[in-house]
Write a protein that holds these residues in place. Structure first.
Motif, PDB file in Angstrom:
ATOM      1  N   GLU A 114       3.706  -1.668   7.274  1.00  0.00           N
ATOM      2  CA  GLU A 114       2.309  -1.356   7.573  1.00  0.00           C
ATOM      3  C   GLU A 114       1.660  -0.501   6.491  1.00  0.00           C
ATOM      4  N   GLY A 115       2.453  -0.032   5.512  1.00  0.00           N
ATOM      5  CA  GLY A 115       1.890   0.731   4.410  1.00  0.00           C
ATOM      6  C   GLY A 115       2.074   2.226   4.540  1.00  0.00           C
ATOM      7  N   ALA A 116       1.654   2.954   3.500  1.00  0.00           N
ATOM      8  CA  ALA A 116       1.630   4.420   3.444  1.00  0.00           C
ATOM      9  C   ALA A 116       2.995   5.061   3.242  1.00  0.00           C
ATOM     10  N   CYS A 117       4.043   4.275   2.998  1.00  0.00           N
ATOM     11  CA  CYS A 117       5.338   4.856   2.684  1.00  0.00           C
ATOM     12  C   CYS A 117       5.419   5.146   1.187  1.00  0.00           C
ATOM     13  N   GLY A 118       6.377   5.978   0.795  1.00  0.00           N
ATOM     14  CA  GLY A 118       6.606   6.233  -0.613  1.00  0.00           C
ATOM     15  C   GLY A 118       7.354   5.077  -1.251  1.00  0.00           C
ATOM     16  N   LEU A 119       7.619   5.208  -2.557  1.00  0.00           N
ATOM     17  CA  LEU A 119       8.300   4.151  -3.299  1.00  0.00           C
ATOM     18  C   LEU A 119       9.269   4.752  -4.311  1.00  0.00           C
TER      19      LEU A 119
ATOM     20  N   ASN B 294       0.826  -1.211   0.000  1.00  0.00           N
ATOM     21  CA  ASN B 294       0.000   0.000   0.000  1.00  0.00           C
ATOM     22  C   ASN B 294       0.864   1.265   0.000  1.00  0.00           C
ATOM     23  N   THR B 295       1.866   1.311  -0.879  1.00  0.00           N
ATOM     24  CA  THR B 295       2.724   2.482  -0.946  1.00  0.00           C
ATOM     25  C   THR B 295       1.937   3.696  -1.435  1.00  0.00           C
ATOM     26  N   ASP B 296       2.446   4.865  -1.092  1.00  0.00           N
ATOM     27  CA  ASP B 296       1.771   6.132  -1.385  1.00  0.00           C
ATOM     28  C   ASP B 296       1.958   6.483  -2.862  1.00  0.00           C
ATOM     29  N   SER B 297       0.887   6.519  -3.624  1.00  0.00           N
ATOM     30  CA  SER B 297       0.968   6.804  -5.058  1.00  0.00           C
ATOM     31  C   SER B 297       1.430   8.232  -5.342  1.00  0.00           C
ATOM     32  N   GLU B 298       1.334   9.111  -4.352  1.00  0.00           N
ATOM     33  CA  GLU B 298       1.786  10.493  -4.539  1.00  0.00           C
ATOM     34  C   GLU B 298       3.282  10.640  -4.309  1.00  0.00           C
TER      35      GLU B 298
ATOM     36  N   VAL C 227      10.031   2.834   0.438  1.00  0.00           N
ATOM     37  CA  VAL C 227      10.342   1.480   0.005  1.00  0.00           C
ATOM     38  C   VAL C 227      11.231   1.593  -1.234  1.00  0.00           C
ATOM     39  N   MET C 228      12.247   0.734  -1.341  1.00  0.00           N
ATOM     40  CA  MET C 228      13.154   0.753  -2.487  1.00  0.00           C
ATOM     41  C   MET C 228      13.021  -0.543  -3.280  1.00  0.00           C
ATOM     42  N   LEU C 229      12.751  -0.404  -4.558  1.00  0.00           N
ATOM     43  CA  LEU C 229      12.632  -1.553  -5.449  1.00  0.00           C
ATOM     44  C   LEU C 229      13.801  -1.547  -6.424  1.00  0.00           C
ATOM     45  N   PHE C 230      14.511  -2.667  -6.503  1.00  0.00           N
ATOM     46  CA  PHE C 230      15.657  -2.808  -7.401  1.00  0.00           C
ATOM     47  C   PHE C 230      15.393  -3.956  -8.377  1.00  0.00           C
ATOM     48  N   PRO C 231      14.645  -3.721  -9.451  1.00  0.00           N
ATOM     49  CA  PRO C 231      14.447  -4.778 -10.443  1.00  0.00           C
ATOM     50  C   PRO C 231      15.776  -5.187 -11.060  1.00  0.00           C
ATOM     51  N   GLN C 232      15.805  -6.396 -11.616  1.00  0.00           N
ATOM     52  CA  GLN C 232      17.048  -6.917 -12.178  1.00  0.00           C
ATOM     53  C   GLN C 232      16.842  -7.408 -13.605  1.00  0.00           C
ATOM     54  N   ALA C 233      17.689  -6.906 -14.514  1.00  0.00           N
ATOM     55  CA  ALA C 233      17.785  -7.481 -15.848  1.00  0.00           C
ATOM     56  C   ALA C 233      18.773  -8.639 -15.788  1.00  0.00           C
TER      57      ALA C 233
ATOM     58  N   ALA D 192       6.588  -4.731 -17.269  1.00  0.00           N
ATOM     59  CA  ALA D 192       7.021  -5.515 -16.109  1.00  0.00           C
ATOM     60  C   ALA D 192       7.339  -4.616 -14.920  1.00  0.00           C
ATOM     61  N   VAL D 193       8.120  -3.554 -15.147  1.00  0.00           N
ATOM     62  CA  VAL D 193       8.492  -2.663 -14.046  1.00  0.00           C
ATOM     63  C   VAL D 193       7.266  -1.942 -13.504  1.00  0.00           C
ATOM     64  N   ARG D 194       6.374  -1.507 -14.391  1.00  0.00           N
ATOM     65  CA  ARG D 194       5.149  -0.861 -13.911  1.00  0.00           C
ATOM     66  C   ARG D 194       4.306  -1.823 -13.075  1.00  0.00           C
ATOM     67  N   ALA D 195       4.217  -3.071 -13.511  1.00  0.00           N
ATOM     68  CA  ALA D 195       3.450  -4.055 -12.738  1.00  0.00           C
ATOM     69  C   ALA D 195       4.048  -4.247 -11.348  1.00  0.00           C
ATOM     70  N   MET D 196       5.369  -4.120 -11.227  1.00  0.00           N
ATOM     71  CA  MET D 196       6.007  -4.244  -9.923  1.00  0.00           C
ATOM     72  C   MET D 196       5.616  -3.092  -9.012  1.00  0.00           C
ATOM     73  N   TRP D 197       5.665  -1.846  -9.541  1.00  0.00           N
ATOM     74  CA  TRP D 197       5.294  -0.744  -8.648  1.00  0.00           C
ATOM     75  C   TRP D 197       3.803  -0.756  -8.332  1.00  0.00           C
ATOM     76  N   GLN D 198       2.988  -1.275  -9.244  1.00  0.00           N
ATOM     77  CA  GLN D 198       1.569  -1.413  -8.935  1.00  0.00           C
ATOM     78  C   GLN D 198       1.330  -2.464  -7.856  1.00  0.00           C
ATOM     79  N   GLN D 199       2.110  -3.536  -7.898  1.00  0.00           N
ATOM     80  CA  GLN D 199       1.996  -4.578  -6.870  1.00  0.00           C
ATOM     81  C   GLN D 199       2.333  -4.007  -5.494  1.00  0.00           C
ATOM     82  N   LEU D 200       3.417  -3.244  -5.412  1.00  0.00           N
ATOM     83  CA  LEU D 200       3.800  -2.660  -4.133  1.00  0.00           C
ATOM     84  C   LEU D 200       2.779  -1.629  -3.661  1.00  0.00           C
TER      85      LEU D 200
END
Length: 341
Positions: free
Chosen positions: A249-254, A38-42, A288-294, A325-333
């Motif tokens: 618990e949610g509400a953090c940025g990404l 439930n990351t903050d979309s803003e 939250v930090m997301l590091f996708p991998q190629a 793929a990357v967009r689907a990851m941020w949508q999942q988070l």
């Protein structure tokens, strides 16, 4: 004699069966799924170095109504390499075939937007953009970086900030982590006396909420990328996600952070993830930090993100396999466990 041979063969068969079962069991083991937080979309930001910078720029243009800010390190403008690898090498890195031009870049962007391949460029006006290049970068010519800067100056006139690292090679700038600032060498993290993660996030996200600690306080884990691959063959089977204390618990940025070429976890381990300073910024900012991998492959031996079309002709559009793929990851988070498909 025959009985002895039969017993030996039976024993060998049993051993091979056991090894096969162990092999199957290990191959079926998977990393945990990417969580729903439930990351903050803003507060959704993108960042990338080199090929990751190109992909971050593509993603920003594709979904400007979702991405609030982008930090591009050592990369060039949209559509620069649509003619393939030769253009990428000789027009978007070196300029032996001429440097990309701002007017042409804006025309490519506007045409793509009219075709629905990317978002409406006018939606970019409220974005924040941070751009970095190394003055001694031997891979991305200064005029390539300048075209990106001038393009964003047209699209985001009030929110674009640029920084040039004096004597800096091709790499991600930090205060003291990595190789010498002037080098262009693995793991492409450069000790330049300049904190690129902090400087970019201060522009995108404002002041940190708390002091930056020396050591990360949250949880860095690998996650299963296979559910996000879709038509992409260029993604690794797993990526990294970092969750600061309290963000479960949610509400953090990404922040989505995209490595460069020769910088995947298979190539440099966790150096890019841990040395860039993003984990410490995550703690200080509740991000939250997301590091996708190629992954490296025959058509992509250096493990780059797709910014010249090695995987798909629509690589830089909303239909690009890695883009989706990357967009689907941020949508999942950004989703929650109570969300319904």
């Amino acid at each position: 004699m025959k009985q002895t041979f039969s017993r030996s063969a039976a024993g060998l068969l049993l051993l091979l069966s056991g090894l096969l079962l162990v092999g199957c069991s290990s191959s079926e083991q998977q990393e945990p799924p990417l969580p729903q937080l439930n990351t903050d979309s803003e507060r959704l930001y993108l960042a990338g170095l080199s090929s990751g910078g190109y992909l971050a720029h593509q993603l920003h243009l594709a979904w400007p109504d979702e991405v609030r800010g982008v930090a591009v390190f050592a990369a060039g403008p949209y559509g620069c390499a649509r003619e393939g690898l030769s253009a990428a090498l000789h027009r978007c890195m070196a300029i032996t075939r001429g440097a990309p031009q701002v007017d042409q870049t804006l025309s490519i962007i506007n045409t793509a937007a009219k075709e629905g391949a990317i978002g409406d460029p006018t939606a970019l006006k409220n974005s924040r953009v941070y751009l970095y290049r190394g003055a001694a970068d031997p891979l991305i010519h200064a005029r390539v970086s300048q075209t990106l800067q001038q393009t964003y100056a047209q699209l985001v006139p009030d929110g674009t900030l640029s920084h040039t690292g004096a004597l800096a090679g091709h790499g991600f700038p930090t205060r003291k982590q990595g190789v010498l600032c002037s080098l262009t060498a693995s793991p492409y993290v450069n000790a330049c006396g300049y904190d690129g993660a902090a400087a970019s996030l201060e522009h995108l996200d404002g002041e940190a909420q708390r002091d930056v600690s020396d050591e990360p306080q949250g949880s860095l884990t690998r996650f299963d990328q296979k559910p996000f691959k879709g038509a992409s063959k260029g993604l690794a089977d797993w990526g990294y996600v970092y969750v600061p204390p309290g963000c479960a618990e949610g509400a953090c940025g990404l922040q989505v952070v995209l490595h460069g070429c020769d910088q995947t976890a298979e190539q440099v381990g966790e150096d890019f993830v841990r040395l860039t300073g993003y984990l410490q910024q995550a703690d200080a900012r509740d991000l939250v930090m997301l590091f996708p991998q190629a992954r490296a492959s025959l058509p992509n031996p250096k493990g780059c993100w797709d910014w010249w079309g090695y995987e798909s002709k629509v690589f830089d559009t909303r239909e690009g396999p890695q883009m989706k793929a990357v967009r689907a990851m941020w949508q999942q988070l950004g989703s929650t466990v109570t969300d319904k498909p």
